[in-house]
Scaffold this active site. Structure first.
Site, mmCIF file in Angstrom:
data_model
loop_
_atom_site.group_PDB
_atom_site.id
_atom_site.type_symbol
_atom_site.label_atom_id
_atom_site.label_comp_id
_atom_site.label_asym_id
_atom_site.label_seq_id
_atom_site.Cartn_x
_atom_site.Cartn_y
_atom_site.Cartn_z
ATOM 1 N N THR A 52 28.358 85.164 -12.876
ATOM 2 C CA THR A 52 29.529 85.594 -13.645
ATOM 3 C C THR A 52 30.456 84.418 -13.940
ATOM 4 O O THR A 52 30.490 83.435 -13.188
ATOM 5 C CB THR A 52 30.298 86.662 -12.822
ATOM 6 O OG1 THR A 52 31.548 86.927 -13.443
ATOM 7 C CG2 THR A 52 30.562 86.195 -11.389
ATOM 8 N N ASP A 53 31.265 84.573 -14.993
ATOM 9 C CA ASP A 53 32.275 83.548 -15.288
ATOM 10 C C ASP A 53 33.411 83.561 -14.264
ATOM 11 O O ASP A 53 34.208 82.623 -14.211
ATOM 12 C CB ASP A 53 32.836 83.720 -16.712
ATOM 13 C CG ASP A 53 33.470 85.079 -16.979
ATOM 14 O OD1 ASP A 53 33.476 85.940 -16.076
ATOM 15 O OD2 ASP A 53 33.970 85.274 -18.115
ATOM 16 N N GLU A 54 33.478 84.630 -13.454
ATOM 17 C CA GLU A 54 34.584 84.720 -12.482
ATOM 18 C C GLU A 54 34.526 83.635 -11.420
ATOM 19 O O GLU A 54 35.501 83.418 -10.704
ATOM 20 C CB GLU A 54 34.585 86.092 -11.801
ATOM 21 C CG GLU A 54 34.834 87.207 -12.773
ATOM 22 C CD GLU A 54 35.147 88.528 -12.095
ATOM 23 O OE1 GLU A 54 35.534 88.524 -10.916
ATOM 24 O OE2 GLU A 54 34.998 89.552 -12.757
ATOM 25 N N THR A 87 24.917 91.673 0.470
ATOM 26 C CA THR A 87 24.044 91.682 -0.715
ATOM 27 C C THR A 87 24.128 90.376 -1.491
ATOM 28 O O THR A 87 23.100 89.765 -1.812
ATOM 29 C CB THR A 87 24.403 92.888 -1.611
ATOM 30 O OG1 THR A 87 24.024 94.079 -0.922
ATOM 31 C CG2 THR A 87 23.686 92.822 -2.950
ATOM 32 N N LYS A 136 29.866 85.581 -5.300
ATOM 33 C CA LYS A 136 29.011 85.163 -6.422
ATOM 34 C C LYS A 136 28.984 83.630 -6.498
ATOM 35 O O LYS A 136 27.941 83.027 -6.723
ATOM 36 C CB LYS A 136 29.517 85.747 -7.747
ATOM 37 C CG LYS A 136 29.355 87.245 -7.877
ATOM 38 C CD LYS A 136 27.913 87.738 -7.824
ATOM 39 C CE LYS A 136 27.090 87.310 -9.016
ATOM 40 N NZ LYS A 136 25.740 87.960 -8.985
ATOM 41 N N TYR A 182 34.679 89.391 -4.271
ATOM 42 C CA TYR A 182 33.497 89.495 -5.145
ATOM 43 C C TYR A 182 33.149 88.132 -5.739
ATOM 44 O O TYR A 182 32.015 87.648 -5.604
ATOM 45 C CB TYR A 182 33.750 90.517 -6.269
ATOM 46 C CG TYR A 182 32.789 90.364 -7.427
ATOM 47 C CD1 TYR A 182 31.433 90.678 -7.285
ATOM 48 C CD2 TYR A 182 33.218 89.877 -8.672
ATOM 49 C CE1 TYR A 182 30.546 90.514 -8.349
ATOM 50 C CE2 TYR A 182 32.336 89.718 -9.728
ATOM 51 C CZ TYR A 182 31.001 90.029 -9.566
ATOM 52 O OH TYR A 182 30.120 89.863 -10.608
#
Ligand code: NAD
Ligand code: TDX
Length: 332
Positions: free
Chosen positions: A121-123, A97, A152, A148
């Site tokens: 995301t900030d991750e 995805t 991203k 994850y």
């Protein structure tokens, strides 16, 4: 009036975004969502059918994506596998995805020359030490920790490459941790709220010193709308509302707001590779695009979120038992 294709619009942030767009603008919205375990059409109930349509399908379906992208003015891409703990158990859907799905969307916006906004995301920046005065900015090097956040980060880099190599009209935003209504009960805040409602003690990973930078979902979405209106093509904007809190304090506040003793929680197994601290410097968004957050009082926003879960048990009840059974397997 513009037509927006909102991917992942049956999820937490995307459904709140679709609701805001239909309520507060004249734009029309089509949600494309595969209804994974995290998708919930109940989050889209009551939207005006003259300006809202739901299509069930995957962003990895190249033909469907091509047809829908061709028929809309702007793509706002929220769809993702979004939970770190799940990515540690099985990274495979994250690859499909978050990477392959983003690739299909980029190819379609490239073919049809459409405006694209990418939600991230900030991750992607990894984590900070607790005492580090620095916060993440648009120039912080990428250093993701989990499957994850790695997917991203990879998807963000695909967008940057499609802008530079193919002239795709894209913007990117990287936001901090969202809270608010319609968030899946696997996530930290709704998990603890629904645990307390069910008489289960909240579960804190490790010592709970980890810090997250909380923002209300409506503030995230007002920033996304502002970037769509006024953002510069090719640019990245960090979205945050100066909401740093450690996890232990958040659990204690939930317990207090729900009338429980502040120590009525359990320490459980820590997350593998658990990021220590996230913190966003959103100066670029504020100074260049004039955005400011509306929810400045975390306690009031949290109290309203607790009230939403108390009043909407039918929305979360079907997912609660399976979610807790999964956590129990991991000792969490
Ligand atoms: P969510 O898990 O609540 O929702 C994701 C949605 O995407 C679900 O409705 C799901 O059915 C759908 N989806 C999954 N795979 C799909 C596919 N292959 N095709 C079509 N739809 C698919 O996630 P969320 O918390 O709303 O996050 C939305 C976006 O915001 C994600 O890109 C996430 O990385 C990003 N983000 C989230 C946060 C946060 O705190 N939740 C913070 C920053 C950025
Ligand atoms: O039961 C729990 N106990 C606990 O202590 C859970 C579910 C989490 N935690 C901790 C882990 C994190 O330090 O709470 C913090 C928040 O956890 P999550 O809600 O899983 O969020 P996080 O991992 O920080 O990621 C979130 O913010 C960034 C979203 O899920 C991502 O999609 C987003 O990119």
């Amino acid at each position: 009036m513009l037509t927006l294709l909102v991917t992942g619009g049956a999820g937490f942030i995307g459904s709140n975004f679709a609701r805001t767009v239909v309520a507060e603008t004249s734009h029309a919205v089509t949600v494309l969502d595969s209804l994974s375990y995290a998708g919930n059409t109940g989050s889209l109930d009551g939207l005006d059918p003259t300006r809202f349509r739901f299509v069930r399908g995957s962003i990895t379906d190249a033909r469907l994506v091509d047809e829908l992208v061709a028929a809309h003015d702007i793509v706002v891409h929220f769809a993702a596998e979004s939970h770190n703990d799940n990515s540690l158990n099985d990274p495979s859907p994250f690859i499909q995805t978050n990477l392959v799905g983003t690739y299909e969307l980029l190819q379609a916006v490239r073919r049809h020359d459409k405006r694209y906004h990418h939600i991230s995301t900030d991750e992607v920046y990894g984590d900070l030490e607790l005492d580090d005065p620095a916060r993440f900015t648009e120039t912080t090097p990428y250093n993701p920790s989990s499957p994850y956040s790695a997917t991203k980060a990879g998807s963000d880099l695909l967008v940057r490459a499609w802008v530079r190599s193919f002239g795709v009209q894209a913007t990117i935003s990287n936001c901090s941790n969202n809270y608010g209504p319609r968030q899946h009960v696997e996530k930290f805040i709704p998990r603890q709220i629904t645990n307390v409602i069910d008489g289960i003690r909240p579960k804190l990973y490790g010592a709970g010193a980890n810090v997250r930078d909380w923002i209300h979902v409506d503030d995230h979405n007002s920033a996304v709308l502002r970037i769509i209106e006024a953002g510069q093509i090719g640019e990245t904007y960090l979205i945050g509302a100066d909401g740093e809190k450690d996890n232990k304090s958040v659990i204690e506040l939930i317990l207090t707001l729900m009338g429980q003793p502040t120590d009525a929680y359990d320490h459980v197994n820590d997350r593998a590779g658990h990021d220590l601290r996230y913190a966003i410097d959103s100066s670029k968004l504020r100074t260049e695009l004039g955005w400011t957050p509306r929810y400045r009082d975390f306690e009031a926003g949290l109290a309203a979120t607790i009230e939403w879960y108390r009043s909407n048990e039918a929305w979360w009840r079907p997912m609660k038992a399976a979610t807790e059974a999964n956590y129990a397997k991991a000792g969490q």
